[in-house]
Design a protein around this motif. Structure first.
Motif, mmCIF file in Angstrom:
data_model
loop_
_atom_site.group_PDB
_atom_site.id
_atom_site.type_symbol
_atom_site.label_atom_id
_atom_site.label_comp_id
_atom_site.label_asym_id
_atom_site.label_seq_id
_atom_site.Cartn_x
_atom_site.Cartn_y
_atom_site.Cartn_z
ATOM 1 N N ASN A 8 0.803 -1.233 0.000
ATOM 2 C CA ASN A 8 0.000 0.000 0.000
ATOM 3 C C ASN A 8 0.832 1.277 0.000
ATOM 4 N N ASN A 9 2.094 1.189 -0.409
ATOM 5 C CA ASN A 9 2.965 2.361 -0.522
ATOM 6 C C ASN A 9 3.536 2.447 -1.928
ATOM 7 N N THR A 67 2.399 15.565 -5.683
ATOM 8 C CA THR A 67 2.567 14.446 -4.758
ATOM 9 C C THR A 67 1.673 13.308 -5.221
ATOM 10 N N TYR A 68 2.115 12.097 -4.952
ATOM 11 C CA TYR A 68 1.396 10.915 -5.392
ATOM 12 C C TYR A 68 0.887 10.161 -4.174
ATOM 13 N N THR A 69 -0.370 9.721 -4.257
ATOM 14 C CA THR A 69 -0.953 8.961 -3.159
ATOM 15 C C THR A 69 -1.636 7.715 -3.703
ATOM 16 N N ALA A 71 -4.719 5.226 -2.700
ATOM 17 C CA ALA A 71 -5.885 5.038 -1.839
ATOM 18 C C ALA A 71 -7.002 4.406 -2.651
ATOM 19 N N VAL A 75 -3.903 5.254 -7.839
ATOM 20 C CA VAL A 75 -2.819 6.205 -7.585
ATOM 21 C C VAL A 75 -3.210 7.533 -8.217
ATOM 22 N N THR A 78 -1.391 14.823 -7.316
ATOM 23 C CA THR A 78 -2.081 16.079 -7.019
ATOM 24 C C THR A 78 -1.062 17.200 -6.862
#
Length: 86
Positions: A8-9, A67-69, A71, A75, A78
């Motif tokens: 999850n990273n 930045t990348y997230t 969830a 992916v 933003t």
């Protein structure tokens, strides 16, 4: 663009297709075009969706860093809030 997700990273960003090694398996660069979304996600590769809500005209603004997230199985990249130029 794609991201490698492990536990999850996000561990790596791929700006263009390239040969990758996952575990003991070497994959050629063309998997990014030939494989389906579900096939890529099965090995931890996710296509990045860019949220350009904060992206402004560079003639008048200095855009913030992206930045990348990861969830909910996706992916997203933003941009931080843009700052007006003098």
């Amino acid at each position: 663009m794609w991201a490698k997700v492990e536990d999850n990273n996000i561990t790596r960003i791929y700006a263009r297709p390239r040969q990758i090694t996952i575990g003991d398996v070497n994959h050629p660069a063309n998997i990014f075009e030939l494989w389906s979304t579900s096939e890529l996600e099965a090995i931890g590769i996710y296509e990045i969706t860019i949220d350009s809500t904060n992206l402004k005209d560079t003639e008048y603004y200095t855009n913030g860093e992206i930045t990348y997230t990861f969830a909910s199985g996706a992916v997203t990249g933003t941009y931080a809030t843009a700052t007006a130029r003098d």
